[in-house]
Design an enzyme around this catalytic site. Sequence first.
Site, PDB file in Angstrom:
ATOM      1  N   LEU A 232       0.854  -1.190   0.000  1.00 45.58           N
ATOM      2  CA  LEU A 232       0.000   0.000   0.000  1.00 45.58           C
ATOM      3  C   LEU A 232       0.886   1.235   0.000  1.00 45.58           C
ATOM      4  CD1 LEU A 232      -3.113   0.729   0.595  1.00 45.58           C
ATOM      5  CD2 LEU A 232      -2.386   1.000   2.958  1.00 45.58           C
ATOM      6  N   HIS A 233       0.764   2.084  -0.998  1.00 50.54           N
ATOM      7  CA  HIS A 233       1.589   3.292  -0.962  1.00 50.54           C
ATOM      8  C   HIS A 233       1.002   4.490  -1.707  1.00 50.54           C
ATOM      9  CE1 HIS A 233       2.721   1.980  -4.991  1.00 50.54           C
ATOM     10  NE2 HIS A 233       3.022   3.236  -5.207  1.00 50.54           N
TER      11      HIS A 233
END
Length: 382
Positions: A232-233
């Site tokens: 997740l980024h």
Amino acid sequence: MKIANIIGARPQFVKYFPVAKAVELHNTSSGARRITDVLIHTGQHYDYEMSKVFFDELGIRTPNYHLEVGSGTHGEQTGEAMKRVEKVLLDEAPDLVVVYGDTNSTLAGALAAVKLHIPVAHIEAGLRSFNRKMPEEINRVLTDHVSSLLFCPNPRATENLRMEGICADLNNGILMNSETLQNLDFLPERSVLNVGDVMYDVLLLAAEVTEDKSAVANRLELSHKDYLLLTLHRAENTDDPTRFSEIVRFVNDISSGKTVVFPMHPRTRKVYAASSDKFHSAVQIISPVGYFDSLALMKHSGLVMTDSGGMQKEAFWLKVPCITLRNETEWVETVESGWNVLYSEYKGRHSPTDSINTVYGDGLAAQRIVGAIERYLWGKTS
Ligand code: UD1
């Protein structure tokens, strides 16, 4: 002929790898017109795990220029990269600049080049999420519109470009073959070509060695298909607290009672440390991993949850179900195949098709790209 390749963020190191190999192959083939390749690293990603590990693992040569742009706001990062890239381009005077994907380094490189009247080749052209709030979407649209050679990974991308009025699709979205190339007298300005996906090239090149090079599953004591993988980024997920809470809750619900491995991006680490939203105790947060570990972690997992573009396709090629932690995706074919589901539409199961089709090419994208570049530059000089 001299080209300059501009890279700067993690996925670009991976995408450059097969292109570098294809240039080498081209230069060693008999009678080839030699291509000199100047490598420019903007320094957008700078931690060892976000940058150097990819050069070490994939054996990518040290860049000719490292511009150490680092972090900042979008304006700062893009502006700084543009200033520094421009200086190198003035010194090197390449015949063509190659940019990759959709990062701030992509846009900076493309703008610096085109304003110096150096033609731009965009690898991964034509991708659209149709969400203009994503910085990546702005970077893609603008880069495509200033590029001369638009290398698309699939037919849908060529169609997106046609809809935006970039019409010189030379092969109607059909995968380019050597005959197509030979039959073209010279590539015209603003050529759109479906060449396939360079990330598939890399995956095939790496597939044989991944198991030998990755010890991550043993190190983390993971059993085959008995854990989930999370990454997740994206700013749209990390920078909106409501959205971030929603995703943490979703992941906790889906994975309750199961081990989850989460190589955490630096951006997410900062947000997570400051947030009161926490994952359950079986979520193992680790540092970002290199390319071989990433593939191995994906291949052995039971399910991938991600907001990365590349990992949606890698999960698809490796036949691992994927939940995309976004409201839309550029990689629509992975959803159509049933291997990928948007998290807002997830109903507790996947219904994947058996066969993985070749909608993203056949692993020879980089060779087509180098062939087309050579043809284009030869046309300009002769
Ligand atoms: C960028 C790209 C995105 C791509 C992603 C892959 C843009 C707009 N986005 O997002 O398209 O999918 O890379 O990872 O270009 N940071 C570190 N160490 C690093 C790199 C970054 O601490 O090595 C921190 C930065 O300080 C910043 C945050 O991580 O606070 C985000 O970094 P940034 O360079 O803006 O891009 P990404 O979010 O990685």
